[in-house]
Scaffold this motif. Structure first.
Motif, PDB file in Angstrom:
ATOM      1  N   UNK A 288       0.791  -1.128  -0.032  1.00  0.00           N
ATOM      2  CA  UNK A 288       0.106  -0.142  -0.032  1.00  0.00           C
ATOM      3  C   UNK A 288       0.803   1.218  -0.130  1.00  0.00           C
ATOM      4  N   UNK A 289       0.311   2.310  -0.545  1.00  0.00           N
ATOM      5  CA  UNK A 289       1.043   3.345  -0.668  1.00  0.00           C
ATOM      6  C   UNK A 289       0.918   4.463   0.734  1.00  0.00           C
ATOM      7  N   UNK A 290       1.866   4.707   1.060  1.00  0.00           N
ATOM      8  CA  UNK A 290       2.222   5.891   2.074  1.00  0.00           C
ATOM      9  C   UNK A 290       2.665   7.023   1.933  1.00  0.00           C
ATOM     10  N   UNK A 291       2.296   8.256   2.611  1.00  0.00           N
ATOM     11  CA  UNK A 291       3.338   9.327   2.640  1.00  0.00           C
ATOM     12  C   UNK A 291       3.852   9.734   3.904  1.00  0.00           C
TER      13      UNK A 291
ATOM     14  N   UNK B 177      -1.232  10.509   2.133  1.00  0.00           N
ATOM     15  CA  UNK B 177      -1.737   9.039   2.520  1.00  0.00           C
ATOM     16  C   UNK B 177      -0.960   8.800   3.841  1.00  0.00           C
ATOM     17  N   UNK B 178      -1.382   9.459   4.992  1.00  0.00           N
ATOM     18  CA  UNK B 178      -0.620   9.127   6.218  1.00  0.00           C
ATOM     19  C   UNK B 178      -1.191   7.697   6.702  1.00  0.00           C
TER      20      UNK B 178
ATOM     21  N   UNK C 122      10.503  14.944   4.025  1.00  0.00           N
ATOM     22  CA  UNK C 122      10.589  14.669   2.706  1.00  0.00           C
ATOM     23  C   UNK C 122      12.058  15.143   2.324  1.00  0.00           C
ATOM     24  N   UNK C 123      12.669  14.724   1.318  1.00  0.00           N
ATOM     25  CA  UNK C 123      13.781  15.424   0.559  1.00  0.00           C
ATOM     26  C   UNK C 123      13.377  16.142  -0.520  1.00  0.00           C
ATOM     27  N   UNK C 124      14.371  16.318  -1.213  1.00  0.00           N
ATOM     28  CA  UNK C 124      14.321  17.009  -2.502  1.00  0.00           C
ATOM     29  C   UNK C 124      13.324  16.423  -3.608  1.00  0.00           C
TER      30      UNK C 124
END
Length: 212
Positions: free
Chosen positions: A65-68, A98-99, A74-76
């Motif tokens: 599953x995709x998460x954020x 997508x927490x 986050x980087x560049x």
């Protein structure tokens, strides 16, 4: 089945997907993703049929599953990618879409894992990057990876390509892979066909190969 140099080489989808050498990967079957695919109810039903047949045949089922990440971590590349997907012009406007605990990040109840089937969280498109998926498949002696879920033109295509580069036989179950844009989905299938990067079939064919 062909045999050459001590290797058994499958000739068709039924031989590729036979129990004992195959596994099913359910890609991003999440509330907030399946809600956007075309004919989502029918796609979900066909995914469910593949999973039922796989479980009955003791074919391993795995999920990603995709998460954020939080924007502060986050980087560049992460910020640039998030800006593009979220259609914002400034990096300080990026948010975690997508927490891990968000309701829309969860898998849809109809396709929930059973019996301890693993769910691997990922940040990018290929299901192999940042997850133990390859190690699990190798340890099980899997040669064929059957792909279902969403979205074909966003994450399933790069996962199929990555699987092929790793030496697996990726099988895209085209009517059990949701698309958002039909033309983009067809381009993904055409590109995979052109480079011989994967194989494809229907949910019914895969269910039959599993013995259903």
């Amino acid at each position: 089945m062909q045999h050459a140099h001590g290797v058994a080489v499958p000739e068709d989808l039924a031989e590729m997907c036979r129990p004992g050498v195959s596994a099913v990967l359910v890609y991003d079957a999440q509330v907030g993703i399946l809600a956007h695919v075309r004919d989502g109810g029918a796609v979900t039903g066909r995914i469910g049929a593949v999973l039922t047949a796989a479980r009955a045949a003791h074919v391993p089922v795995l999920y990603v599953r995709h998460v954020s990440l939080p924007p502060s971590h986050l980087g560049v590349a992460g910020l640039r990618t998030a800006m593009a997907w979220q259609r914002v012009q400034r990096a300080d406007e990026v948010r975690a879409v997508f927490g891990p605990q968000d309701a829309h990040t969860q898998l849809v109840p109809e396709l929930a894992p059973v019996g301890g089937e693993p769910v691997f969280d990922k940040l990018g498109m290929s299901a192999f990057v940042g997850t133990p998926l390859e190690a699990v498949l190798r340890d099980r002696g899997v040669g064929t990876l059957v792909l279902v879920g969403a979205v074909l033109e966003i994450g399933i295509e790069p996962t199929a390509r990555h699987a092929a580069d790793l030496g697996f036989l990726p099988v895209v179950v085209e009517d059990a892979c949701g698309v958002v844009d039909e033309a983009a989905g067809q381009r993904s299938l055409d590109a995979l066909d052109y480079t011989f990067a994967s194989y494809r079939g229907s949910a019914a064919q895969v269910v039959a190969a599993f013995g259903g």
